[in-house]
Structures are given as C-alpha cells and as structure tokens.
Design an enzyme around this catalytic site. Sequence first.
Site, PDB file in Angstrom:
ATOM      1  CG  ASP A  83      -0.210   0.211   2.530  1.00  0.00           C
ATOM      2  OD1 ASP A  83       0.787  -0.514   2.762  1.00  0.00           O
ATOM      3  OD2 ASP A  83      -0.619   1.065   3.335  1.00  0.00           O
ATOM      4  CD  GLU A 178       4.353   0.452   6.933  1.00  0.00           C
ATOM      5  OE1 GLU A 178       5.234   0.723   7.780  1.00  0.00           O
ATOM      6  OE2 GLU A 178       3.995   1.272   6.050  1.00  0.00           O
TER       7      GLU A 178
END
Length: 412
Positions: A83, A178
């Site tokens: 991400d 994350e």
Amino acid sequence: MISKEQIIKRFISYVTIDTESDPNSNTTPSTKKQWNLANKLAEELKTIGMQDVCIDENAYVMATLPANVEHKVPTIGFIAHFDTSPDFTGSNVKPQIHKNYLGSDILLNKEEQIVLSPDYFEDLRLYIGQTLITTDGTTLLGADDKAGICEIMSAMEYLIQNPDIKHGKIRVGFTPDEEIGRGAHKFDVEKFGADWAYTMDGSQIGELEYENFNAAAAIVKIKGKIVHPGYAKGKMVNSMYIATEFINSLPKMETPEHTEDNQGFFHLCSVKGAVDETTLEYIIRDHDKKHFEARKEVMLNLTNELNSQYGSEIIITQIKDQYYNMREKIEPVMHIVDIAEEAMIQVGVKPIIKAIRGGTDGSQLSYMGLPCPNIFAGGHNFHGRYEYVPVESMIKATEVICKIAELTAIKT
C-alpha cells in the site's frame, strides 16, 4: 549480475498501480484497489518459480523458496508492504527516469514549475552519476514500499536462476495497509513459519534499524458551554481557549520540528474546535520506555490539573498505545542484525545502524514472535511529490538480500 533494466521495469510495473490505503475504512485491505497489485504479485511469484504461493482473504501474499542445502538452516523471511500513504495521492503515477544524475536541479513538472533541488534535499548529492526515478511532481512515487517489493522479488528470482548460491528455506510476505498502521494486524506469523525476518522498508542506502519509537495516540476532548455572546458573562465557557491552554502547557520544544535522533516528542496532529467542544488529536513518541510512560503521565496530569482549576471534569483524555520499540525483542537475537550488517559490508555497502524515528511492521511482528529488523529499500522523501529512488540503491538492496540468505546458510 542483477540487471538495472529489469529492476527499473519491475519497479515501474508496481508503482503505476494505485494502492493508496484508507485509514477511515474498516476492511482489510482498506481499499479494494490494493487487490490489483496483491494478485499481480501472487502471479509473479508463481511465474519466477516460487513455491507455496498463496494469497489470503485479507490480501496477504506469502511464498516459499525451498532450501538448496542438506544441512539444517534457520528459515528466514523478507517482508514488504504494497500500500501507499494516504498523505498524498498515489493515483496516476508517472515515473520519470533520470540517467547519470549530474547533481543539479531536476525539473519534475514544467507546467507547474515543480523542482527537486539538492539545495533543499541535500541527500541528492549522494547519488551523482546514478540513475534516479522520480515522480512528475503531481503524485507520490510509491518507493515506500514498492522498492522493497521489487528488491525481494528480484532477489528471489536471482537465487532461483543461480542455484550455486547456497541458502536455506526463505519465506517472503507482502502486506496491505502498513501506511495506516495495520500492516501486521492480520499477518499470520505461525503460517509464515520463519525463525526471523527482515522488512525491506528503510530509506537511504546502508540503513539497518532494529530500534523504533514506542508510540501512543491521545484524544483530548474539552467541553465548553455555549450561550448567546451578548449575555455570556459568567456563563459561557469557550472550549477553544481551554484547548489553547492545554496545548501551551506541554513542553514547547518537545515537538517533531524541534527534536531529532533519539529524542521523543508530543505531536499535535489535529484540532477540531467550537465554543461548545474542542477535540485535540496527539501522537506521543519516545524510544525510551520510561520516558514514553512519563510522557503519557504528563498529559494525564495536565488534564487533572486543568479540571481541578476549572472545578469540573471538562477535559477527558484517552491514550491508547499503538506499538513498542522492537529493540527489546531484537537484542536477545542480535546475530540476525550482525548477519545483515556483514551482508552489507560484503556487497560494498557501508552500514548505517540507527533508530527509526517512526514505526514499522517489524515492530509489531517482533512482538508477535517474529524478530524483524528493517533494511534500506533506497527511497527518499516518502509520502510526497518529491519522492525519488536511485536504481543503484535498489540493486544493492537486492544483493544484500541474496547475501543474507547465503550467510545464514553458512553461519547458522
């Protein structure tokens, strides 16, 4: 040798896929578009010859490179997140390649006159003569952490193609979310099955980190009383004034803009105010556990003092721990840091061992039973339009992964 062209092609194929995460979502992954890269990575792992490739219902991707030695070797892992940060848009990324960087200003966007300058970003001068990949100034790049993914994937492919490099069993893992602090939340440590792992999620070439902040979030709610301002004497209580008093009572020099290295801080992230109610959102950070606990006490004591001063409980402070310094979990197994340090030296990289002024999936994973130091991925200026990564740093990170695998098979 690891091909520069292959690294560039692979990296660009990742960063041009939008994977921005969303802190306001309750799903995992927090955005559906993260599945696009997760599925691509799972297929690519199969294509290069990895085994036990799987992707679970939360988009966590795992795979295995079997050992090619007969003797017993610890299982090690390499982990990166796919991400990108919601701090700046990751949609429609247009990477730009700058060969043989000369050390001068880089014009990212002529139309908007967006310039990446070494006069402001001095680290650029470390990479004179190298190939840099930048944004076009309108998005982030996504080297955090698609550079890490590129390096892990490239290292696994290289080891598969060069079986003369001896190694034990290697596990790889690619995670969502994350950037919003949830990358390790649903990571199945038992399923991963590694004795230890490394996150490839650092910045400058040479970084090797096994210490990070202890972290907490604080929400401070101040209640006021709203009445007509023309008739407010002795009746109105303006919560914004009390909030200002709270803010100014905390140590003024212990904020992010005044601290560095191992110094902790209080950081006011958000203020939402009206006469009737004001909400302050803080994060609290400190590497030292005692200082961390003391910082939380400072906020709670200040809350009690102001409530006492105003004669009622008009301030409510809620503090929630987020993650802890992984040093406590790494120090008993320092050989895993020593192996990474030696690997860097052997491939010609000078180790820079320092504390992370932030958090990492490795912190949470270490407390979940998977000791997990952090290694450089090579990027700079994360989460914004000035993000860049030297291709040579990604190549060196790939070489470090291969060398760690080799040294682990020899030394343990």
